[in-house]
Design a protein around this motif. Structure first.
Motif, short mmCIF file in Angstrom:
data_model
loop_
_atom_site.label_atom_id
_atom_site.label_comp_id
_atom_site.label_asym_id
_atom_site.label_seq_id
_atom_site.Cartn_x
_atom_site.Cartn_y
_atom_site.Cartn_z
N TYR A 34 -16.30 -39.52 17.16
CA TYR A 34 -16.65 -39.90 18.53
C TYR A 34 -18.03 -39.38 18.90
CZ TYR A 34 -15.66 -41.21 23.38
OH TYR A 34 -15.69 -41.79 24.63
N ARG A 35 -18.32 -38.14 18.54
CA ARG A 35 -19.65 -37.58 18.83
C ARG A 35 -20.73 -38.34 18.06
NH1 ARG A 35 -17.08 -32.41 18.08
NH2 ARG A 35 -16.79 -31.29 20.06
N ASN A 37 -20.79 -41.39 16.93
CA ASN A 37 -21.00 -42.76 17.38
C ASN A 37 -21.33 -42.87 18.87
OD1 ASN A 37 -20.20 -44.82 15.05
ND2 ASN A 37 -18.90 -43.02 14.88
N ASN A 38 -21.32 -41.75 19.56
CA ASN A 38 -21.68 -41.72 20.98
C ASN A 38 -22.63 -40.56 21.22
OD1 ASN A 38 -19.66 -43.83 22.20
ND2 ASN A 38 -18.41 -42.53 20.88
N ASP A 40 -24.71 -39.88 23.43
CA ASP A 40 -24.78 -39.36 24.80
C ASP A 40 -23.70 -38.30 25.04
OD1 ASP A 40 -22.94 -41.53 24.48
OD2 ASP A 40 -22.76 -41.69 26.66
N VAL A 41 -22.54 -38.50 24.41
CA VAL A 41 -21.47 -37.50 24.53
C VAL A 41 -21.86 -36.22 23.81
CG1 VAL A 41 -19.05 -37.01 23.99
CG2 VAL A 41 -19.72 -39.31 24.74
N HIS A 51 -13.88 -37.00 27.56
CA HIS A 51 -14.78 -38.11 27.87
C HIS A 51 -14.11 -39.45 27.58
CE1 HIS A 51 -17.95 -41.11 27.21
NE2 HIS A 51 -18.63 -40.43 28.12
N PHE A 52 -13.40 -39.53 26.45
CA PHE A 52 -12.74 -40.78 26.09
C PHE A 52 -11.73 -41.19 27.17
CE2 PHE A 52 -9.11 -42.92 23.97
CZ PHE A 52 -9.76 -44.07 23.55
N GLY A 56 -14.68 -43.21 28.30
CA GLY A 56 -14.91 -43.92 27.04
C GLY A 56 -13.98 -45.09 26.80
N GLN A 59 -14.84 -48.13 28.60
CA GLN A 59 -16.07 -48.72 28.08
C GLN A 59 -15.88 -49.27 26.67
OE1 GLN A 59 -18.58 -45.26 28.44
NE2 GLN A 59 -19.09 -45.67 30.59
N ARG A 61 -15.07 -47.72 23.97
CA ARG A 61 -15.55 -46.87 22.89
C ARG A 61 -14.37 -46.54 21.98
NH1 ARG A 61 -20.41 -43.01 25.08
NH2 ARG A 61 -20.90 -44.12 27.01
#
Length: 284
Positions: A34-35, A37-38, A40-41, A51-52, A56, A59, A61
């Motif tokens: 997750y970090r 591929n994202n 901003d996170v 966040h997910f 997320g 959105q 994600r």
């Protein structure tokens, strides 16, 4: 890289908040994925699962490489739980699928020991099944026609590897004589069933070959060496493709443009758009 005091405060505080509000991170959530591929996170320092759940999932994600949030939400509709916890608690029992390449019901039907043990099918597949060579059947929730196949007849879709021939070689060539390719098709689709390493190798080969000094670059595929996906993963769509027979059972191809389609997601997309070139295919 120097981090701000705010970053460190968020990084320390949000896991505590997540534990209080949400509890433990589900086994189907991959924080590192997750970090990565994202970004901003990762930059924010926020707990990835918090966040997910907070933003997320809404959105679309993805929480891991094996869970397609948009695909799952189209099956589940609006839910109070985030898609990962919904699948673990409700969705799997209802026969919902976490990604286009994984049928929950087919996995349990094929491997009754998973159901008898009360293990979530995708959890089992990620932890043990994939390494054991167990096969994940594709979801029935599929579009009827993949975009790269539109207007392409069945005879113009060549599958590699073929069921009777699990080994083949794809060779990028600097040139193929025009006289060697007497037949022409508006579009020829090479339907490829490759694993992740082979996909990366093919894409990298197409990227590197134009600037290399080599006259040819070969990618050899042997699906007997390790488990492969149960259905095609890439489509190599060759536009204005001339083809003909070559020596030793080789098929020679010249094309005006090549598109490498990733067809694992529900909505296929182009990974690479490649200029005119030539290649050879041979069953090993």
């Amino acid at each position: 890289m120097t981090r701000s005091p705010t970053f460190h405060a968020v990084r320390l505080a949000t896991p505590l908040i997540r534990r209080v509000i949400l509890g433990r991170v589900p086994r189907l959530f991959d924080a590192a994925y997750y970090r990565t591929n994202n970004p901003d996170v990762a930059r924010s320092g926020i707990d990835p699962f918090l966040h997910f759940v907070w933003r997320g999932a809404a959105q679309d994600r993805d929480p891991s490489a094996d869970f397609d949030t948009a695909f799952y939400r189209r099956q589940s509709g609006a839910t109070r739980l985030d898609p990962v916890r919904h699948y673990l608690r409700v969705g799997a029992k209802a026969g919902l699928d976490p990604n286009p390449a994984f049928s929950t019901l087919m996995y349990v039907a094929r491997y009754p020991d998973v159901g008898l043990a009360g293990i979530n099918p995708l959890v089992h597949y990620r932890q043990d099944g994939r390494a054991e060579g167990r096969v994940a059947a594709p979801s029935a929730s599929q579009p009827e026609e993949w975009v790269p196949f539109q207007g392409v007849r069945e005879a113009q879709r060549w599958a590699y590897p073929a069921q009777a021939s699990p080994r083949f070689a794809l060779t990028l060539r600097r040139d193929v004589p025009v006289s060697a390719c007497p037949s022409v098709l508006p579009r020829l689709c090479l339907v490829l069933t490759l694993d992740g390493n082979e996909i990366d190798g093919l894409v990298q080969s197409f990227d590197a070959f134009p600037d290399s000094a080599a006259d040819a670059l070969t990618l050899a595929i042997d699906t007997t060496l390790r488990p492969h996906p149960p259905r095609p993963t890439l489509v190599l769509a060759l536009e204005q493709c001339f083809h003909g027979p070559g020596p030793g059972g080789t098929v020679l191809l010249r094309y005006a443009e090549a598109r490498i389609w990733d067809v694992l997601p529900e909505r296929p997309h182009v990974l690479r758009l490649c200029p005119a070139g030539a290649l050879a295919l041979r069953v090993l």
